[in-house]
Write a protein that holds these residues in place. Structure first.
Motif, mmCIF file in Angstrom:
data_model
loop_
_atom_site.group_PDB
_atom_site.id
_atom_site.type_symbol
_atom_site.label_atom_id
_atom_site.label_comp_id
_atom_site.label_asym_id
_atom_site.label_seq_id
_atom_site.Cartn_x
_atom_site.Cartn_y
_atom_site.Cartn_z
ATOM 1 N N ALA A 268 57.157 46.564 58.875
ATOM 2 C CA ALA A 268 56.429 47.637 59.552
ATOM 3 C C ALA A 268 56.009 48.736 58.591
ATOM 4 C CB ALA A 268 57.297 48.216 60.674
ATOM 5 N N THR A 269 56.817 49.000 57.572
ATOM 6 C CA THR A 269 56.469 50.051 56.610
ATOM 7 C C THR A 269 55.207 49.691 55.841
ATOM 8 O OG1 THR A 269 58.802 50.671 56.332
ATOM 9 C CG2 THR A 269 57.268 51.369 54.629
ATOM 10 N N GLY A 270 55.109 48.424 55.431
ATOM 11 C CA GLY A 270 53.914 47.983 54.717
ATOM 12 C C GLY A 270 52.670 48.078 55.582
ATOM 13 N N VAL A 271 52.808 47.717 56.865
ATOM 14 C CA VAL A 271 51.677 47.814 57.780
ATOM 15 C C VAL A 271 51.266 49.268 57.971
ATOM 16 C CG1 VAL A 271 50.913 47.418 60.163
ATOM 17 C CG2 VAL A 271 52.265 45.681 58.973
ATOM 18 N N LEU A 272 52.258 50.167 58.093
ATOM 19 C CA LEU A 272 51.959 51.596 58.242
ATOM 20 C C LEU A 272 51.239 52.139 57.018
ATOM 21 C CD1 LEU A 272 52.197 54.329 59.670
ATOM 22 C CD2 LEU A 272 54.489 54.558 58.661
ATOM 23 N N LEU A 273 51.695 51.756 55.827
ATOM 24 C CA LEU A 273 51.021 52.204 54.604
ATOM 25 C C LEU A 273 49.580 51.703 54.570
ATOM 26 C CD1 LEU A 273 53.895 51.632 52.009
ATOM 27 C CD2 LEU A 273 52.975 53.835 52.771
ATOM 28 N N GLY A 274 49.374 50.470 55.038
ATOM 29 C CA GLY A 274 48.017 49.946 55.111
ATOM 30 C C GLY A 274 47.175 50.710 56.110
ATOM 31 N N ASP A 275 47.758 51.055 57.258
ATOM 32 C CA ASP A 275 47.038 51.828 58.265
ATOM 33 C C ASP A 275 46.594 53.187 57.706
ATOM 34 O OD1 ASP A 275 47.252 49.877 60.208
ATOM 35 O OD2 ASP A 275 49.092 50.708 61.079
#
Length: 360
Positions: A268-275
């Motif tokens: 989820a952290t990687g997805v948030l950084l991408g967002d």
């Protein structure tokens, strides 16, 4: 072709691409401060930092194909697609445009006088030195690609896939065998950058056929050839794309394949950084400029290399934290509000409404 879904690794790759762009914009401060230009961070910044934008373009082509090719081929879907993409680009961009105009007016009045304000507002200016927010030149190409895909909603899926391949072949031929012409409009319409968007779309179209582990080797070879290439990416857009596009496609392919095979999927952290990477991309230059004016100039560039590296890391973390906060507190709420308010306008133009889903 698969239905729309979230590609977690591609989201992480967005963040990595944005980080590369940050490093290329940090590099001039290292030179001014007397840091050795053969250090690792300088080599990455000067030689390959701009590569992040090329990765962004390939990701855009991949994601837009993934989120549109399965949709109904009708006017309503096309208008909703254009509405979502237009709001996503402009609502994320305009706050930083205002910030850039104010900051430039007070800190760089001479540069402010040379800006193309109208072109900066409407994203029609591709000259980095005339844009109020330098990195916004890439958004002009993003909007152009979105316009192309909006027009594709009037065609069948089979015809869209065919046209994507034909466009790629035509622009690749022009890029390989013809120099830049005298017409600025034609140079823009047939820009080599379009190859990267189209390559991303073609990658999605054929992704289900890429099952053998040999493709990972192909990707690694493409990345190695890019790093070891003697082509100067600063010589021209044509040379830049010929050097960076294969590696950009390879990185996106690797990210998707590793997730598809279950070998690696970011959390989820990687997805948030991408967002938050869009905010990261837009705001970092403004924060770096403030740091230059408020820290480096007053200290007259007397910082030692370790202190400068520590300051760089702290600035990088600050940009990330600010981007996440802005994304959650401003960018996404504003986007969702605008989606809700603009929906009736589009519905009034069509007979059959389309259903909103997760933002692209």
């Amino acid at each position: 072709m698969t239905e729309k879904r979230i590609y977690a690794n591609v989201q992480l790759l967005r963040f990595i691409a944005a980080s590369l762009v940050i490093f290329v914009h940090i590099s001039p401060y290292f030179v001014i401060s007397g840091v050795e230009t053969d250090s690792f961070i300088s080599v990455i910044s000067f030689s390959h930092g701009g590569f992040g934008v090329d990765v962004f373009f390939v990701i855009s082509g991949f994601v837009i194909a993934a989120t549109t090719l399965h949709k109904s081929r009708e006017l309503g879907e096309g208008l909703h697609f254009a509405r979502k993409r237009g709001l996503r680009i402009y609502l994320g961009y305009l706050p930083f445009l205002v910030w850039a105009l104010i900051q430039t007016y007070f800190l760089e009045p001479e540069r402010f006088a040379r800006l193309d304000i109208v072109g900066s507002i409407f994203l029609t200016q591709t000259n980095i030195f005339k844009n109020a927010l330098g990195v916004s030149w890439s958004l002009t190409y993003e909007l152009y690609f979105y316009m192309i895909f909006t027009s594709f909603f009037f065609l069948s899926r089979r015809n869209v896939v065919f046209i994507i391949h034909i466009l790629f072949a035509v622009i690749l031929t022009k890029t390989l065998f013809f120099e830049k012409g005298s017409s600025a409009y034609l140079n823009f319409l047939f820009s080599p950058f379009l190859l990267e968007f189209l390559a991303g779309s073609i990658l999605f179209i054929h992704m289900d056929r890429l099952n053998g582990r040999i493709w990972l080797i192909v990707c690694l070879v493409a990345i190695y050839l890019t790093i070891s290439s003697d082509l100067n990416p600063f010589e021209s857009v044509r040379i830049r794309v010929l050097r960076y596009a294969p590696a950009a496609v390879a990185l996106v392919m690797m990210a998707v394949l590793l997730e598809k095979w279950g070998a690696f999927r970011c959390g989820a952290t990687g997805v948030l950084l991408g967002d938050a990477s869009y905010t990261l991309y837009l705001c970092h230059g403004l924060i770096l400029q403030l740091g230059f004016q408020l820290v480096l100039l007053p200290l007259q560039f007397t910082l030692s290399t370790p202190i400068l590296l520590l300051l760089t890391f702290a600035t990088f973390c600050l940009v990330i934290i600010f981007s996440i906060i802005f994304y959650r507190a401003v960018e996404m709420p504003l986007y969702k509000w605008a989606l809700k308010k603009s929906r009736p306008v589009v519905e009034g133009l069509i007979q059959k409404p389309a259903t909103d889903s997760r933002p692209l």
